[in-house]
Design an enzyme around this catalytic site. Sequence first.
Site, short mmCIF file in Angstrom:
data_model
loop_
_atom_site.label_atom_id
_atom_site.label_comp_id
_atom_site.label_asym_id
_atom_site.label_seq_id
_atom_site.Cartn_x
_atom_site.Cartn_y
_atom_site.Cartn_z
CG HIS A 118 -50.46 56.54 45.80
ND1 HIS A 118 -49.24 57.17 45.71
CD2 HIS A 118 -50.72 56.01 44.58
CE1 HIS A 118 -48.79 57.01 44.46
NE2 HIS A 118 -49.67 56.33 43.77
CD GLU A 132 -50.04 52.30 42.24
OE1 GLU A 132 -50.40 52.58 41.10
OE2 GLU A 132 -49.90 53.15 43.14
P1 PGA Z 1 -47.67 56.05 37.08
O1 PGA Z 1 -48.35 56.18 38.53
O2 PGA Z 1 -48.65 55.35 36.19
O3 PGA Z 1 -47.40 57.46 36.64
O4 PGA Z 1 -46.41 55.24 37.25
C1 PGA Z 1 -49.12 55.14 39.09
C2 PGA Z 1 -49.63 55.54 40.46
O5 PGA Z 1 -48.89 56.19 41.21
O6 PGA Z 1 -50.76 55.21 40.82
#
Ligand code: PGA
Length: 250
Positions: free
Chosen positions: A94, A166
Amino acid sequence: MRKKIIAGNWKMNKLPNETIEFIEELAPLIKNTENEVVICAPYIDLFYALLTVQGTNIKIGAQNMHFEEKGAYTGEVSGEMLKSIGVEYVIIGHSARRQYYDETDKAVNEKLKKALSIGLKPIVCVGENLEQRENGKAKEIVTTQTKLALEGINGENAKKTIIAYEPIWAIGTGKTATKEDANETIKWIREEIEKIYGKDIADCVIIQYGGSVKSTNAKDLFTMPDIDGGLIGGASLNAQEFANIINYNK
Ligand code: PGA
């Protein structure tokens, strides 16, 4: 047809009693979904979560793991430990871990190999920051991260690897990538996988989008052809809101 996986990433939120309450509230709201539902909870909550999801369609994941089985790694938790209590999924790499804990592409690769070797379903995160996006470097960043994560992994295992695209600038900021940009970037990732493993395997790999997904934009994003569900942070902390995201296609 690839399955849609909607996974909540709780990050460092919720105590055990809140975990139990959340799952009890969520389970009836999403019992008819055909989407795969995962909650990635803090380590301390996992056991409670696993007990509470029994008899429901909710799966449990962790947010990190160590790549060694055991040893003098104070404060760490191994994949084997997660597996032993019934955890099914694990988030790897992540952006918060890459950013705050210096997790390298090499560590991501080692964790991915370990997770696959013991039958944990990995969700590997890749994504560019704002500067990289603005400088036209997004494609290079996400394809390189994907390639390095998958180094030395065979096609069968690549198929079992879930990728979460992401964009860092969209995480927790309320700014979501447009559905077109998200879909295009995910296509770049899929093309990179195709270069390594061929089209048949690339077409099987589940690639999610994450970054400020909420019930109001989930449908737009998840109905794009290359987006196979999402990794949801903030909006997964409220059971009704998370249920609305999961039921985006109802
Ligand atoms: P968020 O986070 O939906 O709060 O933007 C996504 C993540 O970090 O997996």
